[in-house]
Design a protein around this motif. Structure first.
Motif, PDB file in Angstrom:
ATOM      1  N   PRO A  77       0.815  -1.223   0.000  1.00 32.45           N
ATOM      2  CA  PRO A  77       0.000   0.000   0.000  1.00 32.45           C
ATOM      3  C   PRO A  77       0.846   1.270   0.000  1.00 32.45           C
ATOM      4  O   PRO A  77       0.523   2.238  -0.703  1.00 32.45           O
ATOM      5  CB  PRO A  77      -0.822  -0.135   1.288  1.00 32.45           C
ATOM      6  N   GLU A  78       1.952   1.241   0.742  1.00 31.55           N
ATOM      7  CA  GLU A  78       2.825   2.424   0.810  1.00 31.55           C
ATOM      8  C   GLU A  78       3.493   2.700  -0.545  1.00 31.55           C
ATOM      9  O   GLU A  78       3.574   3.853  -0.987  1.00 31.55           O
ATOM     10  CB  GLU A  78       3.895   2.232   1.882  1.00 31.55           C
ATOM     11  N   ASP A  79       3.949   1.630  -1.197  1.00 30.80           N
ATOM     12  CA  ASP A  79       4.598   1.800  -2.499  1.00 30.80           C
ATOM     13  C   ASP A  79       3.593   2.205  -3.576  1.00 30.80           C
ATOM     14  O   ASP A  79       3.906   3.001  -4.468  1.00 30.80           O
ATOM     15  CB  ASP A  79       5.320   0.518  -2.910  1.00 30.80           C
ATOM     16  N   ARG A  80       2.405   1.670  -3.486  1.00 33.60           N
ATOM     17  CA  ARG A  80       1.357   2.061  -4.442  1.00 33.60           C
ATOM     18  C   ARG A  80       1.058   3.560  -4.298  1.00 33.60           C
ATOM     19  O   ARG A  80       0.881   4.275  -5.282  1.00 33.60           O
ATOM     20  CB  ARG A  80       0.077   1.254  -4.222  1.00 33.60           C
ATOM     21  N   LYS A  81       0.996   4.000  -3.062  1.00 34.42           N
ATOM     22  CA  LYS A  81       0.731   5.419  -2.795  1.00 34.42           C
ATOM     23  C   LYS A  81       1.831   6.293  -3.380  1.00 34.42           C
ATOM     24  O   LYS A  81       1.555   7.315  -4.027  1.00 34.42           O
ATOM     25  CB  LYS A  81       0.617   5.636  -1.287  1.00 34.42           C
ATOM     26  N   GLU A  82       3.088   5.899  -3.178  1.00 31.53           N
ATOM     27  CA  GLU A  82       4.214   6.660  -3.700  1.00 31.53           C
ATOM     28  C   GLU A  82       4.238   6.605  -5.225  1.00 31.53           C
ATOM     29  O   GLU A  82       4.561   7.604  -5.889  1.00 31.53           O
ATOM     30  CB  GLU A  82       5.530   6.130  -3.122  1.00 31.53           C
ATOM     31  N   ASN A  83       3.889   5.479  -5.802  1.00 28.52           N
ATOM     32  CA  ASN A  83       3.800   5.325  -7.251  1.00 28.52           C
ATOM     33  C   ASN A  83       2.866   6.380  -7.827  1.00 28.52           C
ATOM     34  O   ASN A  83       3.221   7.106  -8.771  1.00 28.52           O
ATOM     35  CB  ASN A  83       3.299   3.911  -7.581  1.00 28.52           C
ATOM     36  N   ILE A  84       1.686   6.505  -7.243  1.00 33.71           N
ATOM     37  CA  ILE A  84       0.694   7.451  -7.740  1.00 33.71           C
ATOM     38  C   ILE A  84       1.114   8.889  -7.449  1.00 33.71           C
ATOM     39  O   ILE A  84       0.905   9.790  -8.272  1.00 33.71           O
ATOM     40  CB  ILE A  84      -0.697   7.137  -7.152  1.00 33.71           C
ATOM     41  N   ARG A  85       1.740   9.125  -6.311  1.00 37.28           N
ATOM     42  CA  ARG A  85       2.211  10.480  -5.996  1.00 37.28           C
ATOM     43  C   ARG A  85       3.194  10.965  -7.068  1.00 37.28           C
ATOM     44  O   ARG A  85       3.095  12.086  -7.563  1.00 37.28           O
ATOM     45  CB  ARG A  85       2.873  10.522  -4.619  1.00 37.28           C
ATOM     46  N   ARG A  86       4.142  10.099  -7.410  1.00 33.58           N
ATOM     47  CA  ARG A  86       5.140  10.478  -8.424  1.00 33.58           C
ATOM     48  C   ARG A  86       4.485  10.732  -9.778  1.00 33.58           C
ATOM     49  O   ARG A  86       4.829  11.687 -10.485  1.00 33.58           O
ATOM     50  CB  ARG A  86       6.203   9.383  -8.558  1.00 33.58           C
ATOM     51  N   SER A 107      -4.376   2.503  -9.928  1.00 33.34           N
ATOM     52  CA  SER A 107      -4.589   3.509  -8.872  1.00 33.34           C
ATOM     53  C   SER A 107      -5.805   3.140  -8.021  1.00 33.34           C
ATOM     54  O   SER A 107      -6.828   3.801  -8.083  1.00 33.34           O
ATOM     55  CB  SER A 107      -4.720   4.913  -9.460  1.00 33.34           C
ATOM     56  N   PRO A 108      -5.668   2.085  -7.206  1.00 35.16           N
ATOM     57  CA  PRO A 108      -6.831   1.481  -6.551  1.00 35.16           C
ATOM     58  C   PRO A 108      -7.469   2.293  -5.426  1.00 35.16           C
ATOM     59  O   PRO A 108      -8.620   2.036  -5.068  1.00 35.16           O
ATOM     60  CB  PRO A 108      -6.275   0.167  -5.992  1.00 35.16           C
TER      61      PRO A 108
END
Length: 198
Positions: A77-86, A107-108
């Motif tokens: 979940p943390e990496d997914r969040k950072e993926n979308i932030r970038r 982007s779930p």
């Protein structure tokens, strides 16, 4: 996070000048949906139509981005969040450069998509829910990921062992079970023309 000892420099060429030269607005088409729903295929079909109509356009694809910019991220979940932030920050740069940028990411999480929306001005973030049932996505399974997830080879796979939060009020919903890719792309282009963005 506050950043010290740096100063923002305004560009000599403004976004308004770029948009005027391009003869169209710049904005983000944010394609979200389950794996196999057709996000990347649809984003590229729309991009092709816009390109052939002399629009400045670019596609940011989830898998492609993970080959480079985000190759240090996993699927927690943390990496997914950072993926979308970038991706949100990169999308903002493309908008400033005068482009129509299409992003094709699962982007779930609603919160992450909302944070990207907040990076941009009103009307610059167009959320497109690529609607397709889990059953159909699993039948398509173009990359064989659902089979691997069902076998336990992929932990935290969206729609199987990890949640997907459907958009609550997207600008557009396009069902890829009911529409062909060509038809769905036409719906999106018609929407943009109706909003006088093209």
């Amino acid at each position: 996070m506050a950043v010290e000892n740096i100063t923002w420099h305004d560009a000599s060429v403004t976004r308004k000048e770029r948009n005027r030269k391009n003869e169209h607005e710049s904005f983000v088409l944010w394609f979200t949906g389950l794996s196999g729903s057709g996000k990347s295929t649809l984003a590229n079909a729309v991009s092709r139509k816009l390109f052939e109509d002399d629009k400045q356009t670019y596609v940011l694809d989830g898998d492609n981005i993970r080959h480079g910019l985000n190759n240090d991220l996993g699927f927690s979940p943390e990496d997914r969040k950072e993926n979308i932030r970038r991706i949100g920050e990169v999308s903002k740069l493309f908008v400033d450069a005068g482009y129509i940028v299409s992003t094709a990411f699962i982007s779930p999480y609603r919160e992450d998509r909302q944070q990207v929306r907040q990076l941009l001005q009103d009307g610059e973030f167009i959320e497109i829910y690529v609607e397709c049932s889990l059953e159909t996505c699993e039948e398509r399974d173009p990359k064989g990921l659902y089979r691997k997830a069902r076998n336990g080879d992929i932990p935290s796979f969206t729609g199987i062992s990890s949640p997907y939060e459907e958009p609550e009020s997207p600008e557009l919903v396009v069902n890829t079970e009911e529409n062909s890719i060509e038809g769905a792309a036409d719906l999106i282009v018609d929407y943009l023309k109706g909003k006088e963005l093209l």
